[in-house]
Design an enzyme around this catalytic site. Structure first.
Site, PDB file in Angstrom:
ATOM      1  N   GLU A 220       0.873  -1.172   0.000  1.00  0.00           N
ATOM      2  CA  GLU A 220       0.000   0.000   0.000  1.00  0.00           C
ATOM      3  C   GLU A 220       0.910   1.223   0.000  1.00  0.00           C
ATOM      4  O   GLU A 220       1.505   1.566   1.022  1.00  0.00           O
ATOM      5  CB  GLU A 220      -0.904  -0.006   1.237  1.00  0.00           C
ATOM      6  CG  GLU A 220      -1.794  -1.238   1.336  1.00  0.00           C
ATOM      7  CD  GLU A 220      -2.788  -1.360   0.193  1.00  0.00           C
ATOM      8  OE1 GLU A 220      -2.978  -0.368  -0.548  1.00  0.00           O
ATOM      9  OE2 GLU A 220      -3.380  -2.437   0.025  1.00  0.00           O
ATOM     10  N   CYS A 254      -1.981   9.359   2.877  1.00  0.00           N
ATOM     11  CA  CYS A 254      -1.538   8.793   1.602  1.00  0.00           C
ATOM     12  C   CYS A 254      -2.543   9.004   0.485  1.00  0.00           C
ATOM     13  O   CYS A 254      -2.173   9.010  -0.692  1.00  0.00           O
ATOM     14  CB  CYS A 254      -1.223   7.307   1.760  1.00  0.00           C
ATOM     15  SG  CYS A 254      -2.610   6.313   2.359  1.00  0.00           S
TER      16      CYS A 254
END
Length: 475
Positions: A220, A254
């Site tokens: 990720e 993010c």
């Protein structure tokens, strides 16, 4: 043996390896936990987290220098608690074997898939959401019946201490344990699966280390997630959503909108609205109790260097909101900033921005905006603001990203029934939803052969009947 040899401490690799061996032996001994055991584990962890809410909020505030307790409750604890609730509700369905089609020549047999735990899952988590991004992979692994080793970021020591205490209270070390130390040594362990959340550069190193043991990885990562605003859709509500996504946790998210694409005729309108919405969100300016500091001086310097590089190459830097100059009165705090006139030679055009800085790019038409996005690595998220028309459909059809939120930002990550993950440079693999359960499970295919099946006619010795059957199969 010398005194030095007798008293030497084990290396991180040795220490990690011993814990992994203990967990793997426990898995072989006990096998897959029952539905009731998994639900009990999740429930006990949830209760322990809620009981430590104040301690977690204080620890994260300490690690960041300042972070809103509301953001922590919402994005850290809320995300994990809701994720646990979702897994508990759906776990029976996730674990249930699924029937599959049986080929006609095996008609009297049956096929099914049973979802089996992988064994021991390693988790490497980052500093920006030190509870959520540590524990969501952990709870997903527990739901799938695995044992877990967690290595969080060294940049959040206060939060790590609370997490370690919580996990050790709820789980024995042979089931879930948290470690600190060398990340390279950790990612080199022969896990049954490794989940990494962090930067693309470090993700490459983690994947390379894991490949030596053929360990499958879920990465990720991040990237430059765009917010595309359709022509005529520069409205206060639109811009308020972008402000929320960009400034949540000081931009250290993010999936934050990394940059905005706005029609060339509406750039000034957008900047004016952005300034108003920042003022509305943070009426006390960048020293507000609701405005989050940058995690440390190193990250702060990275961000200020990006701004100076853009300024030196001719960009226009606009600090927005109330009294932006007061950011200097609080350690490693950066005022909300808009950057105009960004060109390709500027670092800010290519590097992920992990802070409250929003470059705004003009576009001529929606094809121009799509081409700009597609000329760059695939982002972890994409945001589109506009009505349900051909332009929206073009953006959805012709761009590729991890996930999309239409007319909003960030909140797709809170939809537990949607998978979460990147594509290309923004990551690989998914967790959340049933996809997360299946990522950390082995889908074991099982054929129960019937007493009669046509395939037996293909056994040796071969004859004309064999040729006839093969001709039929290969027709």
């Amino acid at each position: 043996m010398t005194i030095t040899e007798a008293t030497s401490q084990p290396t991180d690799a040795e220490r990690f390896g011993r814990i992994l061996a203990v967990q793997r032996a426990a898995y072989r001994r006990d096998g897959a936990p029952s539905l009731a055991a998994r639900r009990s584990d999740l429930s006990r962890l949830k209760a322990a987290l809620i009981a430590r809410r104040n301690a977690i909020e204080e620890a994260i505030d300490t690690d960041f220098g300042h972070r809103s307790r509301h953001e922590t409750a919402m994005m850290e604890l809320g995300g994990v608690v809701q994720g646990i609730d979702y897994l508990e509700r759906n776990l029976r369905r996730f674990m249930r074997p699924t029937g599959r089609h049986t080929a006609w020549h095996m008609h009297f047999g049956t096929n099914r898939i049973e979802y089996q735990p992988l064994g021991v899952v390693g988790v490497i988590s980052p500093w920006n959401y030190p509870v959520n991004l540590s524990l969501m992979p952990v709870v997903t692994a527990i739901a799938a019946g695995n044992r877990v080793m967690l290595k969080p970021s060294k940049f959040t020591p206060a939060t790590n201490a609370v997490l370690a205490s919580t996990l050790s209270e709820v789980f024995p070390q042979e089931q879930v344990t948290m470690v600190s130390g060398d990340g390279s040594a950790f990612s080199s362990l022969p896990f049954d699966h490794l989940v990494f959340t962090g930067s693309t550069g470090v993700g490459r190193a983690v994947m390379k280390a894991a490949s030596e043991n053929l360990v499958p990885v879920t990465l990720e990562l991040g990237g430059k997630s765009p917010a595309i605003v359709a022509k005529g859709h520069v409205r206060d509500r639109t811009v308020s959503d972008i402000v929320f996504g960009k400034l949540l946790s000081g931009g250290q998210t993010c999936i934050a909108p990394d940059y905005a694409l706005v029609h060339a005729s509406e750039i000034d309108t957008f900047v004016d609205s952005y300034d108003r919405q920042v003022k509305a969100a943070y009426p006390d300016g960048p020293t507000s109790k609701d405005y989050t500091s940058i995690i440390n001086d190193k990250q702060y310097a990275i961000l200020t260097d990006l701004i100076e590089d853009a300024r030196n190459h001719g960009a226009r830097i606009i600090e927005v909101g109330h009294r932006p100059g007061e950011a200097a009165h609080r350690p490693h705090t950066l005022a909300p900033t808009v950057v105009l006139g960004v060109t390709d030679e500027m670092r800010i055009a290519h590097e992920e921005i992990f802070g409250p800085i929003l470059p705004v790019f003009p576009y001529r038409d929606i094809d121009d905006a799509i081409d700009y996005v597609n000329a760059r690595p695939r982002p972890l998220a994409l945001y589109y603001f506009g009505k349900d028309d051909t332009d929206r459909r073009k953006v959805l059809d012709r761009t590729t990203s991890g996930n999309v939120t239409v007319n909003g930002t960030i909140m797709h990550v809170g939809q537990d029934d949607l998978p979460f993950g990147g594509v290309g440079a923004s990551g690989m693999g998914q967790y959340h939803g049933i996809e997360g359960f299946r990522t950390l499970s082995h889908p074991k295919g099982i054929l129960v052969q019937g007493r009669w099946n046509a395939a037996r006619l293909l056994y040796a010795p071969f004859d004309r009947r064999t040729d006839a059957l093969l001709s039929f199969f290969l027709r």
